[in-house]
Design an enzyme around this catalytic site. Sequence first.
Site, PDB file in Angstrom:
ATOM      1  N   GLU A  83      53.248  39.637  47.302  1.00 43.49           N
ATOM      2  CA  GLU A  83      51.894  39.386  47.585  1.00 43.49           C
ATOM      3  C   GLU A  83      51.612  37.951  46.941  1.00 43.49           C
ATOM      4  O   GLU A  83      51.543  38.050  45.792  1.00 43.49           O
ATOM      5  CB  GLU A  83      50.850  40.618  47.253  1.00 43.49           C
ATOM      6  CG  GLU A  83      49.349  40.150  47.693  1.00 43.49           C
ATOM      7  CD  GLU A  83      48.383  41.309  47.303  1.00 43.49           C
ATOM      8  OE1 GLU A  83      48.831  42.362  47.117  1.00 43.49           O
ATOM      9  OE2 GLU A  83      47.215  41.006  47.005  1.00 43.49           O
ATOM     10  N   GLU A  94      40.766  33.896  46.692  1.00 42.11           N
ATOM     11  CA  GLU A  94      40.138  35.275  46.869  1.00 42.11           C
ATOM     12  C   GLU A  94      39.026  35.352  45.659  1.00 42.11           C
ATOM     13  O   GLU A  94      39.247  34.727  44.419  1.00 42.11           O
ATOM     14  CB  GLU A  94      41.277  36.492  46.488  1.00 42.11           C
ATOM     15  CG  GLU A  94      40.643  37.988  46.347  1.00 42.11           C
ATOM     16  CD  GLU A  94      41.695  38.933  46.316  1.00 42.11           C
ATOM     17  OE1 GLU A  94      42.903  38.666  45.558  1.00 42.11           O
ATOM     18  OE2 GLU A  94      41.637  40.110  46.663  1.00 42.11           O
TER      19      GLU A  94
END
Length: 314
Positions: free
Chosen positions: A132, A137
């Site tokens: 990932e 974010e």
Amino acid sequence: MLTQLFLLAATVPVVLGATYSLTDNYVGPSFLTGFTHEAIADPTHGRVNYTDQATALAKNLTYTSSDTLIMRADYTTTLSASGPGRNSVRIKSVKTYTTHTVVFDIRHMPQGCATWPAAWETLESDWPASGEVDIVEGVNDVSPNQSTLHTSPNCTMPDGRTQTGTVAAENCDTTVNGNAGCGVKAPTTNSYGPTFNANGGGWYAMERTTTYIKVWFWPRNSASVPSDVKTSGSASVNTGNWGTPTAYFPNTDCNLASHFGANNIIINLTLCGDWAGAVFNSDGCSGDCVTYVNDNPSAFANAYWNIAAVRVYQ
Ligand SMILES: *[C@@H]1O[C@H](CO)[C@@H](O)[C@H](O)[C@H]1NC(C)=O
Ligand SMILES: *[C@@H]1O[C@H](CO)[C@@H](O)[C@H](O)[C@H]1NC(C)=O
Ligand SMILES: *[C@@H]1O[C@H](CO)[C@@H](O)[C@H](O)[C@H]1NC(C)=O
Ligand SMILES: *[C@@H]1O[C@H](CO)[C@@H](O)[C@H](O)[C@H]1NC(C)=O
Ligand SMILES: CC(=O)N[C@H]1CO[C@H](CO)[C@@H](O)[C@@H]1O
């Protein structure tokens, strides 16, 4: 002379980039065919109801024009505490990518208390074995605004990397440190949330090879944004000209080839949940996160993505 040579050698990045050709240019309506809306229960337990594409378009949560993708959380409906969460969107690319470079040209990202937006890559059906990469974010309008890898065991990052960001953690293994991953915090204040938006956004880019993963960020008004990043629809990019990355994840203590497989590009916006909800009060937001989401639709008027393009180069 020897000293000069040494200094020169020491400042050149260990691994230079490469030239890649445009293979997928997601702009405006092509997001509706190149990505699917994932109407799933939020795996991070947010106070959202992820809508399918037909619902998102009908409610104008997803909107496209020739050069724009808007994706937002609902900002008009007061919710019943016993009903589903606030309507929102989560999209995933139809294609998967292994080694590639991706450029996100973002004009606005979701902002406001309770928001938790992310632009990232993974393969949901094979997580974490396929890896990932969280490109950008954050939660509740505050930092860390970081780029992070999450992997299966035996993947760590070394000290002393050539990057402009600061290290948050070095072990990428999802089974340690509560799956915090190995993050690097962006050094620029306008890389996330309200300050990013006030500045007209900017460009995030990620290059993944078998020997490293690099992430860059350039604010909209940056004098150093490379011309091949800035040019809409640029046919090729040369990452060797992009300068020191914000985050540099080399394969010195992590076999990237075995920790990363084919990944989808995912863009999501949840509210509250495992991260934004957990730190809601310590991030300066008042009350209970879920109640705030239920009772304050107008607080989500700026909880939207405005994306000019996502360009993939291979
Ligand atoms: C929640 O999302 C589903 C799937 O798109 C949709 O059918 C439903 O109408 C949404 N719920 C509400 C309350 O809007
Ligand atoms: C849908 O959303 C877009 C983008 O926010 C906006 O420009 C447009 O006016 C909206 N359409 C309707 C019918 O509300
Ligand atoms: C992003 O992170 C940096 C630290 O790396 C911090 O100085 C900055 O304030 C953060 N930006 C936002 C908007 O939180
Ligand atoms: C851990 O990764 C290194 C390479 O980074 C490799 O040499 C070693 O065999 C790996 N160990 C295990 C237990 O997989
Ligand atoms: C913002 C957000 O919702 N991020 C999450 C998207 O979903 C994945 C898991 O499916 C999470 O890892 C992200 O944190």
